[in-house]
Write an enzyme that holds these catalytic residues in place. Structure first.
Site, PDB file in Angstrom:
ATOM      1  N   ILE A 136       0.525   4.652   4.228  1.00 45.89           N
ATOM      2  CA  ILE A 136       0.973   4.837   2.856  1.00 45.89           C
ATOM      3  C   ILE A 136      -0.048   4.162   1.951  1.00 45.89           C
ATOM      4  CG2 ILE A 136       3.439   5.093   3.337  1.00 45.89           C
ATOM      5  CD1 ILE A 136       3.877   2.204   2.715  1.00 45.89           C
ATOM      6  N   ASP A 137      -0.106   4.590   0.710  1.00 47.40           N
ATOM      7  CA  ASP A 137      -1.122   4.101  -0.209  1.00 47.40           C
ATOM      8  C   ASP A 137      -0.978   2.604  -0.478  1.00 47.40           C
ATOM      9  OD1 ASP A 137      -2.063   6.695  -0.451  1.00 47.40           O
ATOM     10  OD2 ASP A 137      -0.841   7.120  -2.218  1.00 47.40           O
ATOM     11  N   LYS A 138      -2.052   2.000  -0.900  1.00 45.03           N
ATOM     12  CA  LYS A 138      -2.074   0.567  -1.208  1.00 45.03           C
ATOM     13  C   LYS A 138      -0.924   0.158  -2.119  1.00 45.03           C
ATOM     14  CE  LYS A 138      -4.746  -2.831  -3.836  1.00 45.03           C
ATOM     15  NZ  LYS A 138      -5.942  -3.053  -4.688  1.00 45.03           N
TER      16      LYS A 138
END
Length: 304
Positions: A136-138
């Protein structure tokens, strides 16, 4: 392997180092400048300097030089562990944490923390991404399952490919969605004008997102999104595509949005069959405090 790219009219007069750094998102501009200096980049068959301005129709050719693997080290970083056994671990990743090391993010990642916490991780994806089955994105918080051995990793990857892993997110978006539920079926690929972004493209990869309205407010909607596929930035791209970009999203959000240090997106629910026992496992975590505080800013009388 040599790669090629034809410069478009939109990219005319852009510096070669800037153009390539926009295209190759996991490599810094300074590293690309070193590629150019070392002769790994050519335009129309000629070696150029980093400040060379490309023209419409130019053919860029580059070869990625072999580099030493990143030295991925174990770091004593707290983890929010939801479940753990000898095969896998489920964690609740905080907003602001990168999942695995890369150029520019060699420390403080989830992988650094996992290497300290776990005695073993799978190496299907190499030494730089041990255990990482999905990402998942930062600036997206929430649930991830991590494999401790290659058998577990491969079995989980098979479930992902077969769309048997249930992944649901909560998001706050701009605008009021009138439909109770919906499905977004739109292929995703690299944005034509900005290689660091994704976008809906005819020749992109198949991408399907289901959504359900949880609450409506005067200018916002609280939604649940369920992934059928898992493309890069999928929910962020799809919600923008239908006209309801995620609040706080610096890449796909509207120009005037709330400054909250990233998108209001949380991976709240995860279910899969245990790779060894075949038991159905399911996990759910509430959105972090910043997310709930954001919702609390919308008083009840403003509900649409």
């Amino acid at each position: 392997m040599t790669q090629k790219y034809n410069v478009t009219d939109i990219e005319a007069n852009k510096r070669i180092d800037k153009l390539l750094s926009d295209m190759i998102t996991d490599v810094s501009r300074s590293e690309i400048q070193s590629w150019i200096t070392d002769g790994h980049v050519h335009v129309n068959g000629r070696q150029v300097k980093a400040n060379h301005k490309c023209q419409n129709g130019d053919v860029i050719e580059w070869t990625v030089p072999e580099s030493e693997s990143l030295a991925v080290s174990a770091e004593n970083i707290p983890l929010s562990v939801q479940y753990e056994d000898t095969d896998l671990i489920v964690v609740n990743k905080p907003k602001g944490m990168v999942v695995h090391p890369s150029v520019g993010h060699q420390h403080g990642t989830l992988v650094n923390a996992l290497l300290y916490h776990c005695d073993a991780l799978s190496y299907v994806n190499g030494e730089e991404r041990p255990g990482v089955v999905h990402r998942i994105d930062k600036d997206t918080s929430g649930l991830l399952v991590v494999a401790k051995n290659d058998h577990t990793h491969n079995k989980l990857a098979e479930q992902l490919l077969a769309k048997d892993i249930d992944r649901r997110y909560e998001a706050i978006v701009h605008g009021v969605i009138e439909h109770e539920t919906g499905m977004i079926d739109a292929p995703i690929g690299r944005d034509r004008n900005d290689r660091k972004k994704m976008g809906v493209r005819e020749n992109g990869k198949s991408a399907i997102t289901h959504f359900r309205v949880m609450n409506r407010y005067k200018d916002f909607t609280h939604v649940e999104c369920q992934l059928e596929t898992g493309r890069t930035h999928q929910i962020r791209v799809h919600m923008k595509y239908i006209g309801f970009p995620i609040v706080g999203d610096p890449k796909y959000g509207q120009r005037k949005t709330m400054v909250i240090g990233g998108q209001a997106l949380h991976a709240k629910y995860l279910s899969f069959n245990h790779p060894r026992t075949d038991e159905l496992m399911h996990f759910e975590v509430e959105p972090p405090s910043y997310f709930q505080e954001l919702l609390a800013q919308f008083p009840p009388e403003n509900i649409y």
